[in-house]
Design a protein around this motif. Sequence first.
Motif, PDB file in Angstrom:
ATOM      1  N   GLY A 198       0.815  -1.214   0.000  1.00  0.00           N
ATOM      2  CA  GLY A 198       0.000   0.000   0.000  1.00  0.00           C
ATOM      3  C   GLY A 198       0.843   1.257   0.000  1.00  0.00           C
ATOM      4  O   GLY A 198       0.501   2.244  -0.672  1.00  0.00           O
ATOM      5  N   ARG A 199       1.932   1.251   0.730  1.00  0.00           N
ATOM      6  CA  ARG A 199       2.797   2.431   0.801  1.00  0.00           C
ATOM      7  C   ARG A 199       3.405   2.730  -0.566  1.00  0.00           C
ATOM      8  O   ARG A 199       3.494   3.892  -0.985  1.00  0.00           O
ATOM      9  CB  ARG A 199       3.896   2.198   1.837  1.00  0.00           C
ATOM     10  CG  ARG A 199       4.791   3.415   2.076  1.00  0.00           C
ATOM     11  CD  ARG A 199       5.791   3.129   3.190  1.00  0.00           C
ATOM     12  NE  ARG A 199       6.596   4.301   3.494  1.00  0.00           N
ATOM     13  CZ  ARG A 199       6.243   5.264   4.338  1.00  0.00           C
ATOM     14  NH1 ARG A 199       5.087   5.195   4.968  1.00  0.00           N
ATOM     15  NH2 ARG A 199       7.035   6.294   4.560  1.00  0.00           N
ATOM     16  N   TRP A 200       3.842   1.676  -1.274  1.00  0.00           N
ATOM     17  CA  TRP A 200       4.449   1.875  -2.582  1.00  0.00           C
ATOM     18  C   TRP A 200       3.429   2.406  -3.588  1.00  0.00           C
ATOM     19  O   TRP A 200       3.735   3.295  -4.377  1.00  0.00           O
ATOM     20  CB  TRP A 200       5.051   0.560  -3.080  1.00  0.00           C
ATOM     21  CG  TRP A 200       6.271   0.128  -2.307  1.00  0.00           C
ATOM     22  CD1 TRP A 200       6.710   0.621  -1.114  1.00  0.00           C
ATOM     23  CD2 TRP A 200       7.192  -0.883  -2.677  1.00  0.00           C
ATOM     24  NE1 TRP A 200       7.845  -0.031  -0.716  1.00  0.00           N
ATOM     25  CE2 TRP A 200       8.166  -0.959  -1.652  1.00  0.00           C
ATOM     26  CE3 TRP A 200       7.287  -1.746  -3.754  1.00  0.00           C
ATOM     27  CZ2 TRP A 200       9.222  -1.852  -1.696  1.00  0.00           C
ATOM     28  CZ3 TRP A 200       8.347  -2.649  -3.797  1.00  0.00           C
ATOM     29  CH2 TRP A 200       9.308  -2.697  -2.778  1.00  0.00           C
ATOM     30  N   ILE A 201       2.232   1.849  -3.550  1.00  0.00           N
ATOM     31  CA  ILE A 201       1.182   2.297  -4.476  1.00  0.00           C
ATOM     32  C   ILE A 201       0.788   3.735  -4.161  1.00  0.00           C
ATOM     33  O   ILE A 201       0.651   4.576  -5.068  1.00  0.00           O
ATOM     34  CB  ILE A 201      -0.036   1.352  -4.390  1.00  0.00           C
ATOM     35  CG1 ILE A 201       0.348  -0.035  -4.923  1.00  0.00           C
ATOM     36  CG2 ILE A 201      -1.220   1.915  -5.171  1.00  0.00           C
ATOM     37  CD1 ILE A 201      -0.662  -1.120  -4.584  1.00  0.00           C
ATOM     38  N   HIS A 202       0.632   4.043  -2.881  1.00  0.00           N
ATOM     39  CA  HIS A 202       0.300   5.417  -2.485  1.00  0.00           C
ATOM     40  C   HIS A 202       1.397   6.388  -2.894  1.00  0.00           C
ATOM     41  O   HIS A 202       1.121   7.467  -3.434  1.00  0.00           O
ATOM     42  CB  HIS A 202       0.084   5.485  -0.966  1.00  0.00           C
ATOM     43  CG  HIS A 202      -0.144   6.866  -0.447  1.00  0.00           C
ATOM     44  ND1 HIS A 202      -1.373   7.492  -0.495  1.00  0.00           N
ATOM     45  CD2 HIS A 202       0.717   7.757   0.114  1.00  0.00           C
ATOM     46  CE1 HIS A 202      -1.272   8.705   0.019  1.00  0.00           C
ATOM     47  NE2 HIS A 202      -0.008   8.884   0.403  1.00  0.00           N
ATOM     48  N   GLY A 203       2.650   6.001  -2.641  1.00  0.00           N
ATOM     49  CA  GLY A 203       3.765   6.883  -2.990  1.00  0.00           C
ATOM     50  C   GLY A 203       3.819   7.187  -4.471  1.00  0.00           C
ATOM     51  O   GLY A 203       4.116   8.319  -4.874  1.00  0.00           O
ATOM     52  N   TRP A 204       3.520   6.175  -5.296  1.00  0.00           N
ATOM     53  CA  TRP A 204       3.516   6.401  -6.747  1.00  0.00           C
ATOM     54  C   TRP A 204       2.427   7.414  -7.135  1.00  0.00           C
ATOM     55  O   TRP A 204       2.633   8.233  -8.033  1.00  0.00           O
ATOM     56  CB  TRP A 204       3.288   5.075  -7.471  1.00  0.00           C
ATOM     57  CG  TRP A 204       3.307   5.214  -8.969  1.00  0.00           C
ATOM     58  CD1 TRP A 204       4.386   5.141  -9.794  1.00  0.00           C
ATOM     59  CD2 TRP A 204       2.184   5.488  -9.817  1.00  0.00           C
ATOM     60  NE1 TRP A 204       4.022   5.339 -11.098  1.00  0.00           N
ATOM     61  CE2 TRP A 204       2.664   5.554 -11.138  1.00  0.00           C
ATOM     62  CE3 TRP A 204       0.821   5.674  -9.575  1.00  0.00           C
ATOM     63  CZ2 TRP A 204       1.823   5.809 -12.224  1.00  0.00           C
ATOM     64  CZ3 TRP A 204      -0.021   5.933 -10.656  1.00  0.00           C
ATOM     65  CH2 TRP A 204       0.486   5.985 -11.961  1.00  0.00           C
ATOM     66  N   PRO A 223       8.618   8.264  -7.974  1.00  0.00           N
ATOM     67  CA  PRO A 223       8.357   6.869  -8.348  1.00  0.00           C
ATOM     68  C   PRO A 223       7.812   6.703  -9.760  1.00  0.00           C
ATOM     69  O   PRO A 223       7.767   5.577 -10.273  1.00  0.00           O
ATOM     70  CB  PRO A 223       7.316   6.420  -7.310  1.00  0.00           C
ATOM     71  CG  PRO A 223       7.442   7.381  -6.179  1.00  0.00           C
ATOM     72  CD  PRO A 223       7.816   8.672  -6.811  1.00  0.00           C
ATOM     73  N   GLN A 224       7.410   7.809 -10.389  1.00  0.00           N
ATOM     74  CA  GLN A 224       6.817   7.738 -11.723  1.00  0.00           C
ATOM     75  C   GLN A 224       7.826   7.942 -12.851  1.00  0.00           C
ATOM     76  O   GLN A 224       7.457   7.850 -14.025  1.00  0.00           O
ATOM     77  CB  GLN A 224       5.712   8.785 -11.860  1.00  0.00           C
ATOM     78  CG  GLN A 224       4.570   8.612 -10.880  1.00  0.00           C
ATOM     79  CD  GLN A 224       3.498   9.672 -11.051  1.00  0.00           C
ATOM     80  OE1 GLN A 224       3.339  10.246 -12.122  1.00  0.00           O
ATOM     81  NE2 GLN A 224       2.750   9.936  -9.990  1.00  0.00           N
ATOM     82  N   VAL A 225       9.080   8.177 -12.506  1.00  0.00           N
ATOM     83  CA  VAL A 225      10.088   8.492 -13.525  1.00  0.00           C
ATOM     84  C   VAL A 225      10.183   7.385 -14.567  1.00  0.00           C
ATOM     85  O   VAL A 225      10.198   7.639 -15.781  1.00  0.00           O
ATOM     86  CB  VAL A 225      11.461   8.744 -12.868  1.00  0.00           C
ATOM     87  CG1 VAL A 225      12.555   8.833 -13.930  1.00  0.00           C
ATOM     88  CG2 VAL A 225      11.421  10.010 -12.035  1.00  0.00           C
ATOM     89  N   ASN A 226      10.258   6.143 -14.130  1.00  0.00           N
ATOM     90  CA  ASN A 226      10.389   5.016 -15.053  1.00  0.00           C
ATOM     91  C   ASN A 226       9.163   4.113 -15.070  1.00  0.00           C
ATOM     92  O   ASN A 226       9.140   3.118 -15.809  1.00  0.00           O
ATOM     93  CB  ASN A 226      11.610   4.164 -14.680  1.00  0.00           C
ATOM     94  CG  ASN A 226      12.913   4.912 -14.859  1.00  0.00           C
ATOM     95  OD1 ASN A 226      13.153   5.506 -15.898  1.00  0.00           O
ATOM     96  ND2 ASN A 226      13.748   4.888 -13.832  1.00  0.00           N
ATOM     97  N   GLU A 233       2.627   3.647 -14.882  1.00  0.00           N
ATOM     98  CA  GLU A 233       1.368   3.142 -14.360  1.00  0.00           C
ATOM     99  C   GLU A 233       1.575   2.701 -12.924  1.00  0.00           C
ATOM    100  O   GLU A 233       2.714   2.497 -12.484  1.00  0.00           O
ATOM    101  CB  GLU A 233       0.872   1.955 -15.195  1.00  0.00           C
ATOM    102  CG  GLU A 233       1.840   0.805 -15.246  1.00  0.00           C
ATOM    103  CD  GLU A 233       1.396  -0.331 -16.152  1.00  0.00           C
ATOM    104  OE1 GLU A 233       1.939  -1.442 -16.026  1.00  0.00           O
ATOM    105  OE2 GLU A 233       0.503  -0.098 -16.983  1.00  0.00           O
ATOM    106  N   SER A 234       0.518   2.584 -12.169  1.00  0.00           N
ATOM    107  CA  SER A 234       0.615   2.175 -10.771  1.00  0.00           C
ATOM    108  C   SER A 234       1.437   0.905 -10.635  1.00  0.00           C
ATOM    109  O   SER A 234       1.345  -0.003 -11.474  1.00  0.00           O
ATOM    110  CB  SER A 234      -0.784   1.936 -10.208  1.00  0.00           C
ATOM    111  OG  SER A 234      -0.709   1.323  -8.931  1.00  0.00           O
ATOM    112  N   PRO A 235       2.249   0.793  -9.573  1.00  0.00           N
ATOM    113  CA  PRO A 235       3.037  -0.427  -9.361  1.00  0.00           C
ATOM    114  C   PRO A 235       2.197  -1.621  -8.925  1.00  0.00           C
ATOM    115  O   PRO A 235       2.734  -2.725  -8.774  1.00  0.00           O
ATOM    116  CB  PRO A 235       4.015  -0.026  -8.256  1.00  0.00           C
ATOM    117  CG  PRO A 235       3.310   1.053  -7.506  1.00  0.00           C
ATOM    118  CD  PRO A 235       2.532   1.816  -8.553  1.00  0.00           C
ATOM    119  N   GLU A 236       0.913  -1.456  -8.775  1.00  0.00           N
ATOM    120  CA  GLU A 236       0.072  -2.532  -8.248  1.00  0.00           C
ATOM    121  C   GLU A 236       0.161  -3.796  -9.086  1.00  0.00           C
ATOM    122  O   GLU A 236       0.323  -4.904  -8.559  1.00  0.00           O
ATOM    123  CB  GLU A 236      -1.379  -2.070  -8.150  1.00  0.00           C
ATOM    124  CG  GLU A 236      -2.289  -3.089  -7.497  1.00  0.00           C
ATOM    125  CD  GLU A 236      -3.669  -2.530  -7.216  1.00  0.00           C
ATOM    126  OE1 GLU A 236      -4.470  -3.253  -6.590  1.00  0.00           O
ATOM    127  OE2 GLU A 236      -3.940  -1.381  -7.607  1.00  0.00           O
TER     128      GLU A 236
END
Length: 339
Positions: free
Chosen positions: A238-244, A250-253, A256-259
Amino acid sequence: MPRGKTIDTHAHILSEETMRLIGREAPSIAPKLTPIDAGFAVLEVAGVPYRPFPRGGWDLDTRLADMDAAGIDVQVLSNTPQTFLYDVDPSLNTTLAALQNDQIARTVVTYPDRFMGLATLPMQAPEAAAEELYRAMHGLGLAGAQIGSNVRGRNLDDPALEPLWETADALAAVVMIHPTQVAGQDRLRSYYLNNLIGNPLDSTIAAASLVFGGVVSRYPAIRFLLVHGGGFVPYQFGRWIHGWRVRPEPQVNLKESPEAALKSLWFDSILHAREPLEYLVASAGASRVVLGSDYPYDMGTLDCVRQVRALSISEADKEQILSRGPLALIGGGITQGTA
């Protein structure tokens, strides 16, 4: 329901013949065993000692007896992390990796009902690593490779590794990520924290690099397996998805969402307690969790089958973790080949 063979996806081996052959090619690196007692030795590789190294790490009779006692029908063999050897000359490690892979493949051929195998790769030489992965899968019948969580401090999204990822994707390879040269060692010197915290930490860094670097999304046919229950990854979805969503970095590369990438990762069962393993199964799904022992190391467990059978999950999910999932993960990556 009928039970299939239990398949341990995470088990290491360094036979005495492999040690001898490495020593012949590179005397300064030669693995050496110094007995402690009948069950343990000090393993020294390139002058660096590891203790205690259990007898099952090099002795097949001991290994097979331990597997039988633990209810493990099949082990997926991979090299010991001590013999990744990413710090040596690239051409030398290309030779040593091939040598280790030949030996693992011979063990699989000799005991086809008990073992499957993963290759080791000269990761400091990505083109050679890609070629060795192809040879290991097509020539030796191995299912993919075990690699370290970083390559001499470089994360796994390093652009230099693209040739390897391209080949692994084309082969639909299994790539098991194992911690090595863990981060933060200056703060982890006490209390065995280099393993207790360092190993899962470096697995987490590796996974984050692969996900946010876009490697997982660009190469969807690769089956990435994270050992030791995935480090801290399953508990920070959840933290990674929220951070994106809320930060540009986190969106540089990853556009789309990391989910989706996170949901494609595989995890072994080595968590040593019922509650976190049940959480892992609930969050990742039984279809993405596979049996692992980390044999023969002290931070592994030969209680892994019993631990899975004791979970408060359905019998179908237990069978998925113990048998069907490992077979789908590893068996699906095996191509024709002989040793």
